[in-house]
Write an enzyme that holds these catalytic residues in place. Structure first.
Site, mmCIF file in Angstrom:
data_model
loop_
_atom_site.group_PDB
_atom_site.id
_atom_site.type_symbol
_atom_site.label_atom_id
_atom_site.label_comp_id
_atom_site.label_asym_id
_atom_site.label_seq_id
_atom_site.Cartn_x
_atom_site.Cartn_y
_atom_site.Cartn_z
ATOM 1 N N ASP A 152 120.251 -19.119 36.729
ATOM 2 C CA ASP A 152 119.360 -17.873 36.836
ATOM 3 C C ASP A 152 119.857 -17.815 38.385
ATOM 4 O O ASP A 152 120.575 -18.695 39.331
ATOM 5 C CB ASP A 152 118.177 -18.274 37.440
ATOM 6 C CG ASP A 152 116.549 -17.487 38.050
ATOM 7 O OD1 ASP A 152 116.965 -16.019 38.062
ATOM 8 O OD2 ASP A 152 116.132 -17.775 38.283
ATOM 9 N N ASP A 198 117.968 -16.026 41.778
ATOM 10 C CA ASP A 198 117.034 -16.450 42.887
ATOM 11 C C ASP A 198 116.646 -17.701 43.086
ATOM 12 O O ASP A 198 116.364 -18.124 41.477
ATOM 13 C CB ASP A 198 116.194 -15.910 43.068
ATOM 14 C CG ASP A 198 116.420 -13.984 43.324
ATOM 15 O OD1 ASP A 198 117.997 -13.804 43.142
ATOM 16 O OD2 ASP A 198 116.404 -12.730 43.142
ATOM 17 N N GLY A 249 110.706 -14.844 38.479
ATOM 18 C CA GLY A 249 111.537 -14.145 37.576
ATOM 19 C C GLY A 249 110.766 -12.690 36.925
ATOM 20 O O GLY A 249 110.896 -12.811 35.122
ATOM 21 N N LYS A 284 110.411 -0.167 47.213
ATOM 22 C CA LYS A 284 109.951 -1.989 47.644
ATOM 23 C C LYS A 284 111.920 -2.372 47.760
ATOM 24 O O LYS A 284 112.337 -2.940 48.287
ATOM 25 C CB LYS A 284 109.387 -2.569 47.178
ATOM 26 C CG LYS A 284 109.822 -3.949 46.903
ATOM 27 C CD LYS A 284 110.591 -4.975 45.935
ATOM 28 C CE LYS A 284 110.532 -6.312 46.814
ATOM 29 N NZ LYS A 284 111.880 -6.871 45.541
ATOM 30 N N LYS A 297 117.942 -7.038 39.885
ATOM 31 C CA LYS A 297 118.888 -5.506 39.133
ATOM 32 C C LYS A 297 119.943 -5.709 40.910
ATOM 33 O O LYS A 297 121.042 -4.768 40.811
ATOM 34 C CB LYS A 297 118.379 -4.293 39.633
ATOM 35 C CG LYS A 297 118.104 -4.033 38.319
ATOM 36 C CD LYS A 297 117.161 -2.208 38.193
ATOM 37 C CE LYS A 297 116.279 -2.252 36.743
ATOM 38 N NZ LYS A 297 115.388 -0.854 36.704
ATOM 39 N N GLU A 352 117.511 -23.140 35.807
ATOM 40 C CA GLU A 352 116.455 -22.566 36.221
ATOM 41 C C GLU A 352 115.475 -23.373 36.523
ATOM 42 O O GLU A 352 115.076 -24.364 36.876
ATOM 43 C CB GLU A 352 115.155 -21.765 35.161
ATOM 44 C CG GLU A 352 115.663 -20.270 34.356
ATOM 45 C CD GLU A 352 115.571 -19.396 34.895
ATOM 46 O OE1 GLU A 352 114.832 -19.482 35.967
ATOM 47 O OE2 GLU A 352 115.747 -17.929 34.938
#
Length: 216
Positions: free
Chosen positions: A9, A11, A46, A77, A118, A170
Site C-alpha cells: 500500500d 499511503d 483505504g 478535493k 489515483k 498494509e
C-alpha cells in the site's frame, strides 16, 4: 525464498500523506458547510475518492447532490490535495524504507504498489521512486476498493506472479482483509498492527527483509 513478490500500500506504508488528505477534505467540507473532523477522516482510510465523499456527505442535511455535482466535488478535493502534495520531497521517504526496498529488489523479489489512490504515480515522483517498482496497481485501474481484493490481484497479474507467492504490506484493516481475500500473505504496520487476520506485524519496516528470507 518465501515470497516472490511484495505488494505495498502507498499511503501510510511507503510514505505518509494522510495529513494532506485530511486538509483537502476539510477545506472542501468547510466550503460547503459540512462538519468534518479527524474521526470522520479515519473512516476514509483505504477507501476510494467517491466512496470517501459519500461518507462525508452523510453529514449533509440539505438537498441531495446530483451525481454530476458529486463528481465535481471529488475533483475539487483532488485538485486541493494535489496542490498540497507538491510540498512532498524525497525527504518524505525514510532511509529505512528506501534501504529495505533496495535490499528486497536486489535479492530478486518483485515489488509493486497496490493502492486505491489515483495519485500514486505523482506521489512516487515527489519522493523519488518513479520507475522503481515493477508494477503499479492503483485507483486508475480498479473498479472496487479494499476490502475487495481487486487491487492486489491486478498487481499479481501485472507481476505475472501467483497470489500465493505474494506478500501484502498494509496499514489498514481493510487492506489486510483484501490480502486475505486474494489468498496472499499480509504484513500489518501502523494502524493495522495487531489485527488478527495479519500473518505478520511489523514494528519496523526493515523486518520485511527477514520475513522475505533475504540473505545478507
Amino acid at each position: 525464498m518465501k515470497y516472490k513478490a511484495v505488494i505495498f500500500d502507498l499511503d501510510g506504508v511507503i510514505c505518509h500523506t494522510d495529513r494532506y488528505h485530511y486538509l483537502a477534505w476539510k477545506q472542501l467540507a468547510d466550503k460547503i458547510g459540512i462538519y468534518f473532523d479527524e474521526s470522520i477522516n479515519n473512516r476514509l482510510r483505504g477507501v476510494s475518492r467517491m466512496e470517501s465523499l459519500e461518507i462525508i456527505l452523510e453529514q449533509w442535511k440539505g438537498t441531495s447532490f446530483t451525481e454530476e455535482e458529486k463528481i465535481g466535488l471529488a475533483e475539487e478535493k483532488n485538485a486541493i490535495y494535489k496542490e498540497l502534495l507538491k510540498q512532498m520531497t524525497e525527504k518524505d521517504l525514510s532511509i529505512e524504507v528506501k534501504d529495505t526496498l533496495e535490499r528486497l529488489r536486489k535479492s530478486g523479489i518483485l515489488l509493486s504498489i497496490g493502492s486505491s489512490s489515483k495519485n500514486a504515480g505523482f506521489i512516487l515522483e515527489r519522493i523519488g521512486l518513479t520507475g522503481f517498482f515493477d508494477a503499479i496497481s492503483d485507483g486508475n485501474n480498479i473498479t472496487k476498493s479494499k476490502p475487495d481484493p481487486e487491487v492486489f490481484l491486478l498487481a499479481a497479474q501485472y507481476l505475472k506472479t501467483e497470489p500465493g507467492d505474494c506478500l501484502v504490506v498494509e496499514d489498514a484493516r481493510a487492506g489486510i482483509d483484501a490480502a486475505a481475500a486474494a489468498g496472499m500473505g499480509s504484513a500489518a504496520i501502523g494502524d493495522a498492527l495487531g489485527y488478527s487476520l495479519a500473518d505478520y506485524n511489523l514494528k519496523e519496516f526493515k523486518e520485511l527483509i527477514e520475513i522475505c528470507g533475504v540473505v545478507s
